[in-house]
Design an enzyme around this catalytic site. Structure first.
Site, PDB file in Angstrom:
ATOM      1  N   ASP A 138       7.909 -21.171  22.495  1.00  9.78           N
ATOM      2  CA  ASP A 138       8.723 -20.681  21.375  1.00  9.78           C
ATOM      3  C   ASP A 138       8.013 -20.822  20.023  1.00  9.78           C
ATOM      4  O   ASP A 138       8.642 -21.050  19.013  1.00  9.78           O
ATOM      5  CB  ASP A 138      10.041 -21.486  21.368  1.00  9.78           C
ATOM      6  CG  ASP A 138      11.070 -20.907  20.422  1.00  9.78           C
ATOM      7  OD1 ASP A 138      11.080 -19.684  20.241  1.00  9.78           O
ATOM      8  OD2 ASP A 138      11.840 -21.692  19.838  1.00  9.78           O
ATOM      9  N   ASP A 191       9.176 -27.879  15.040  1.00  9.93           N
ATOM     10  CA  ASP A 191      10.037 -27.273  16.033  1.00  9.93           C
ATOM     11  C   ASP A 191       9.427 -27.254  17.433  1.00  9.93           C
ATOM     12  O   ASP A 191       8.913 -26.238  17.897  1.00  9.93           O
ATOM     13  CB  ASP A 191      10.417 -25.834  15.620  1.00  9.93           C
ATOM     14  CG  ASP A 191      11.504 -25.295  16.534  1.00  9.93           C
ATOM     15  OD1 ASP A 191      12.082 -26.096  17.294  1.00  9.93           O
ATOM     16  OD2 ASP A 191      11.762 -24.089  16.491  1.00  9.93           O
ATOM     17  N   LYS A 238      18.607 -33.312  15.681  1.00 16.73           N
ATOM     18  CA  LYS A 238      18.898 -32.358  16.760  1.00 16.73           C
ATOM     19  C   LYS A 238      19.544 -33.141  17.889  1.00 16.73           C
ATOM     20  O   LYS A 238      18.959 -34.096  18.407  1.00 16.73           O
ATOM     21  CB  LYS A 238      17.615 -31.686  17.250  1.00 16.73           C
ATOM     22  CG  LYS A 238      17.027 -30.705  16.246  1.00 16.73           C
ATOM     23  CD  LYS A 238      15.918 -29.846  16.838  1.00 16.73           C
ATOM     24  CE  LYS A 238      15.384 -28.885  15.794  1.00 16.73           C
ATOM     25  NZ  LYS A 238      14.260 -28.063  16.282  1.00 16.73           N
ATOM     26  N   GLU A 258       3.676 -23.009   9.914  1.00 14.44           N
ATOM     27  CA  GLU A 258       3.755 -23.144   8.453  1.00 14.44           C
ATOM     28  C   GLU A 258       2.537 -23.881   7.929  1.00 14.44           C
ATOM     29  O   GLU A 258       1.957 -24.723   8.625  1.00 14.44           O
ATOM     30  CB  GLU A 258       5.028 -23.912   8.059  1.00 14.44           C
ATOM     31  CG  GLU A 258       6.281 -23.125   8.388  1.00 14.44           C
ATOM     32  CD  GLU A 258       7.569 -23.742   7.817  1.00 14.44           C
ATOM     33  OE1 GLU A 258       7.516 -24.475   6.812  1.00 14.44           O
ATOM     34  OE2 GLU A 258       8.622 -23.475   8.408  1.00 14.44           O
ATOM     35  N   TYR A 293      11.998 -35.430   7.071  1.00 22.61           N
ATOM     36  CA  TYR A 293      11.828 -34.224   6.259  1.00 22.61           C
ATOM     37  C   TYR A 293      10.538 -34.287   5.453  1.00 22.61           C
ATOM     38  O   TYR A 293      10.144 -35.340   4.967  1.00 22.61           O
ATOM     39  CB  TYR A 293      13.005 -34.063   5.286  1.00 22.61           C
ATOM     40  CG  TYR A 293      13.983 -33.009   5.748  1.00 22.61           C
ATOM     41  CD1 TYR A 293      14.901 -33.286   6.741  1.00 22.61           C
ATOM     42  CD2 TYR A 293      13.962 -31.725   5.189  1.00 22.61           C
ATOM     43  CE1 TYR A 293      15.788 -32.312   7.185  1.00 22.61           C
ATOM     44  CE2 TYR A 293      14.842 -30.751   5.621  1.00 22.61           C
ATOM     45  CZ  TYR A 293      15.747 -31.050   6.622  1.00 22.61           C
ATOM     46  OH  TYR A 293      16.620 -30.089   7.059  1.00 22.61           O
ATOM     47  N   LEU A 294       9.933 -33.147   5.312  1.00 21.41           N
ATOM     48  CA  LEU A 294       8.779 -33.038   4.417  1.00 21.41           C
ATOM     49  C   LEU A 294       9.305 -32.876   2.998  1.00 21.41           C
ATOM     50  O   LEU A 294      10.496 -32.604   2.804  1.00 21.41           O
ATOM     51  CB  LEU A 294       7.956 -31.810   4.806  1.00 21.41           C
ATOM     52  CG  LEU A 294       7.329 -31.867   6.182  1.00 21.41           C
ATOM     53  CD1 LEU A 294       6.469 -30.633   6.423  1.00 21.41           C
ATOM     54  CD2 LEU A 294       6.473 -33.110   6.347  1.00 21.41           C
TER      55      LEU A 294
HETATM   56  N1  LIG Z   1      10.891 -32.253   9.370  1.00 26.41           N
HETATM   57  C1  LIG Z   1      11.110 -31.179   8.631  1.00 26.41           C
HETATM   58  N2  LIG Z   1      10.965 -31.204   7.288  1.00 26.41           N
HETATM   59  C2  LIG Z   1      11.171 -30.104   6.548  1.00 26.41           C
HETATM   60  N3  LIG Z   1      11.524 -28.924   7.040  1.00 26.41           N
HETATM   61  C3  LIG Z   1      11.675 -28.838   8.351  1.00 26.41           C
HETATM   62  C4  LIG Z   1      11.493 -29.955   9.221  1.00 26.41           C
HETATM   63  N4  LIG Z   1      11.729 -29.554  10.484  1.00 26.41           N
HETATM   64  C5  LIG Z   1      12.033 -28.252  10.387  1.00 26.41           C
HETATM   65  N5  LIG Z   1      12.007 -27.819   9.127  1.00 26.41           N
HETATM   66  C6  LIG Z   1      12.264 -26.477   8.616  1.00 26.41           C
HETATM   67  O1  LIG Z   1      13.417 -25.962   9.207  1.00 26.41           O
HETATM   68  C7  LIG Z   1      13.116 -24.772   9.921  1.00 26.41           C
HETATM   69  C8  LIG Z   1      13.958 -24.717  11.163  1.00 26.41           C
HETATM   70  O2  LIG Z   1      13.714 -25.841  11.964  1.00 26.41           O
HETATM   71  P1  LIG Z   1      13.453 -25.686  13.505  1.00 26.41           P
HETATM   72  O3  LIG Z   1      12.450 -24.605  13.710  1.00 26.41           O
HETATM   73  O4  LIG Z   1      13.150 -27.030  14.036  1.00 26.41           O
HETATM   74  O5  LIG Z   1      14.879 -25.255  14.023  1.00 26.41           O
HETATM   75  P2  LIG Z   1      15.289 -24.017  14.919  1.00 26.41           P
HETATM   76  O6  LIG Z   1      16.763 -24.082  15.012  1.00 26.41           O
HETATM   77  O7  LIG Z   1      14.515 -24.025  16.180  1.00 26.41           O
HETATM   78  O8  LIG Z   1      14.876 -22.809  14.049  1.00 26.41           O
HETATM   79  P3  LIG Z   1      14.244 -21.420  14.522  1.00 26.41           P
HETATM   80  O9  LIG Z   1      15.307 -20.711  15.235  1.00 26.41           O
HETATM   81  O10 LIG Z   1      13.820 -20.806  13.219  1.00 26.41           O
HETATM   82  O11 LIG Z   1      13.065 -21.747  15.412  1.00 26.41           O
HETATM   83  C9  LIG Z   1      11.607 -24.875  10.210  1.00 26.41           C
HETATM   84  O12 LIG Z   1      11.042 -23.616  10.370  1.00 26.41           O
HETATM   85  C10 LIG Z   1      11.119 -25.569   8.985  1.00 26.41           C
HETATM   86  O13 LIG Z   1      10.906 -24.663   7.930  1.00 26.41           O
HETATM   87 MN   LIG Z   2      13.049 -22.948  17.046  1.00 26.68          MN
END
Ligand SMILES: Nc1ncnc2c1ncn2[C@@H]1O[C@H](COP(=O)(O)OP(=O)(O)OP(=O)(O)O)[C@@H](O)[C@H]1O
Ligand SMILES: [Mn+2]
Length: 559
Positions: free
Chosen positions: A411, A431, A238, A416, A344-345
């Site tokens: 937010d 997030d 990010k 999960e 990443y997981l």
């Molecule tokens: N470190 C990680 N490993 C695996 N999956 C991840 C990881 N970080 C985030 N994700 C997955 O990616 C999705 C989106 O990431 P994140 O929520 O950080 O971004 P976002 O742009 O804020 O999305 P949203 O608008 O859905 O909140 C998460 O809901 C999760 O399922």
């Molecule tokens: Mn988000």
């Protein structure tokens, strides 16, 4: 005395003195130091304020989970301020050495760990094989087109740090406190070569749909990428969107606020300092957006959103370049860009997770209000609902609310869990990028789960109290922890100090509950179920919770 006898006696006396001085005395000193701590806590156990709050809770905590000895637990409860030894002068290490941070877990069998080494290795081999097939396909195509493709060497490394991280995930947390692999993973994410870049799965699922009339998403200002390392480790990147000393203006809604890379980094450290270990490791890194994104991506769409700005910086955009507002681009200087890298997981195909709406979800519109905002008895409804009517789930939600209140993150629309661990599993705190927006404001509504339900895990409360002690002050623990990141200072001083102020507010909220309902009702044993718990029915709720009701359909969507 004859001369020879005198010599023998002198030699014996000399050896005896040496033995006492070099062997016996050090042992005595050691012995003296160790039991002194233990005695102190045993003493406190007898009159300890918290320890005395119900044999059921502490017995539950220690007995069922097999968390070390009672003595160790009580040291943790009260011995905080004195326990400072300063490992190499590090207060943070002293905190992590504290008994409250070293609860022993039961031996972990196959059902307690997320993945088996064999299946993960098979998965890794399949990934490498697929990559090589694709590589061959690209090379053949390039040959036909008479193009030269940049070589992207990959390595198959069975010792890779990301593999170790995945293998260490268990039903209690994402990693163990003493796992040396986490530090290695963090170093790797800071420095390993990046071999490819792509949109994340959730971005791809949008299929480029960008409806800018929607306030929430997809509004096209989420800019995040999946970066792959040479050893096939992966991190979510990010980029920096906001200067560290900028505060989110008061009139900005939380759901259109920027995502902050430093908030992602700081949230990982906070989660670790709180000993939750529910945030995947995150580090800061300077990325060369040309060399490490544009030149390595095979995604045409991603390539197409790169441009050079009037100031000659390399910039890129979210998918909605031509639909959404142009000010959402991010730019390198001229190529270097700060960002957060979140490990990443394991992929969903080997470690499925479900995403569940937060019962205290906010309204993602300008005018709407959710029930929890208008109904002071909302928690009674939640408590009757599956899966909040038994087990640890509601307590986990309250942990999450405390975590979010400390960072100021409004937010948290979903959380999960890994399906493998069922309802007893811990909640993933993904997030966190919308935290740390305003240090001058404490958003008390984020604490609603705590203030409305008036329950908290005993172990969480004990650690929170410890973090108010002068030797373990939360802001200082965070300052030291964040100082290890390449992008230091990750948080400005006012944000660090806000953590202490907010922590006091959490504890005051707990106090108010205790005054109203009594400590026995409020401070709840957070049992960690014994291994066979997976097969057994859920624990009966503690006395403070209403009996389980017939479970309505879970408000979850599977992934
Ligand atoms: N470190 C990680 N490993 C695996 N999956 C991840 C990881 N970080 C985030 N994700 C997955 O990616 C999705 C989106 O990431 P994140 O929520 O950080 O971004 P976002 O742009 O804020 O999305 P949203 O608008 O859905 O909140 C998460 O809901 C999760 O399922
Ligand atoms: Mn988000």
């Amino acid at each position: 005395m004859r001369r020879d006898r005198f010599l023998v006696a002198s030699a014996l006396a000399f050896f005896l003195a040496a033995d006492i001085y070099f062997v016996l005395l050090p042992r005595l000193r050691q012995w003296y130091l160790l039991p002194r701590d233990r005695c102190a806590c045993l003493g406190r156990h007898a009159n300890g304020t918290l320890a005395g709050n119900g044999s059921t809770t502490s017995g539950h905590l220690m007995g069922r989970g097999g968390y070390g000895t009672g003595a160790a637990m009580v040291t943790g409860m009260e011995g905080g301020a004195e326990a400072v030894v300063g490992v190499g002068g590090s207060r943070l290490q002293s905190l992590f050495a504290h008994p409250l941070y070293n609860m022993r877990l039961p031996e972990m069998g196959g059902e307690e760990v997320l993945l088996q080494p064999g299946e993960l290795m098979e998965y890794y081999k399949r990934k490498v094989a697929r990559w090589e097939r694709q590589q061959k396909y690209y090379s053949d195509a390039a040959l036909v087109a008479n193009l030269s493709l940049p070589q992207q060497p990959v390595t198959f490394d069975p010792e890779a740090s990301w593999l170790k991280f995945h293998l260490g995930i268990n039903r209690y947390a994402l990693y163990t406190r003493d796992d040396p692999g986490i530090a290695r993973l963090m170093t790797d994410m800071q420095s390993n070569a990046i071999m490819s870049a792509d949109y994340t799965q959730d971005e791809k699922a949008l299929k480029g749909v960008c409806d800018c009339s929607q306030v929430v998403k997809p509004s096209g200002h989420h800019l995040k990428l999946a970066l792959k390392f040479q050893d096939f480790g992966k991190a979510m990147f990010k980029p920096m969107r906001q200067e560290r000393n900028e505060q989110t203006p008061e009139d900005v809604f939380y759901f259109v606020d920027f995502q902050r890379h430093n908030a992602e980094i700081a949230a990982f450290h906070l989660d670790r300092v709180l000993d939750f270990r529910r945030v995947p490791p995150v580090v800061g890194r300077l990325i060369n957006v040309s060399g490490e994104i544009l030149h390595v991506t095979r995604n045409e769409e991603l390539r197409s959103v790169f441009f050079t700005s009037p100031a000659n910086n390399t910039c890129f955009f979210a998918k909605c370049l031509y639909v959404c507002k142009t000010e959402y681009a991010v730019c390198g200087h001229p190529d270097l860009l700060e960002g957060s890298m979140s490990a990443y997981l394991p992929g969903l195909s080997i470690a499925p997770r479900i995403s569940i709406p937060n019962p205290w979800i906010r309204s993602y519109s300008f005018t709407g209000k959710e029930e929890w905002e208008v109904n002071p008895f909302y928690c009674d409804t939640v408590r009757k609902m599956y899966p909040y009517n038994s087990g640890n789930r509601l307590l986990n939600i309250i942990d999450m609310a405390i975590f979010d209140f400390l960072t100021g993150n409004m937010d948290r629309h979903h959380y999960e869990i890994f399906t493998k661990f069922g309802d007893a599993g811990f909640l993933l705190h993904f997030d966190n990028a919308r935290g740390f927006g305003r240090h001058s404001h404490d958003e008390l509504s984020i604490l609603a789960p705590l203030t409305q339900c008036c329950i908290i895990k005993r172990s969480t409360l004990l650690r929170l109290r410890l973090l108010t002690q002068p030797d373990f002050r939360l802001s200082e623990m965070m300052r030291e922890s964040l100082d290890g990141d390449l992008l230091r200072p990750v948080l400005t001083e006012p944000h660090l100090l806000a953590l202490d102020r907010r922590l006091e507010k959490v504890l005051r909220a707990v106090q108010r509950c205790v005054r109203k309902l009594g400590e026995g009702q409020v401070v709840v044993a957070d049992f960690v179920e014994v291994p066979e718990g997976l097969a057994t029915p859920p624990q009966p709720p503690p006395a403070s919770q209403p009996p389980p009701a017939a479970p309505p359909a879970p408000p979850s969507k599977s992934r």
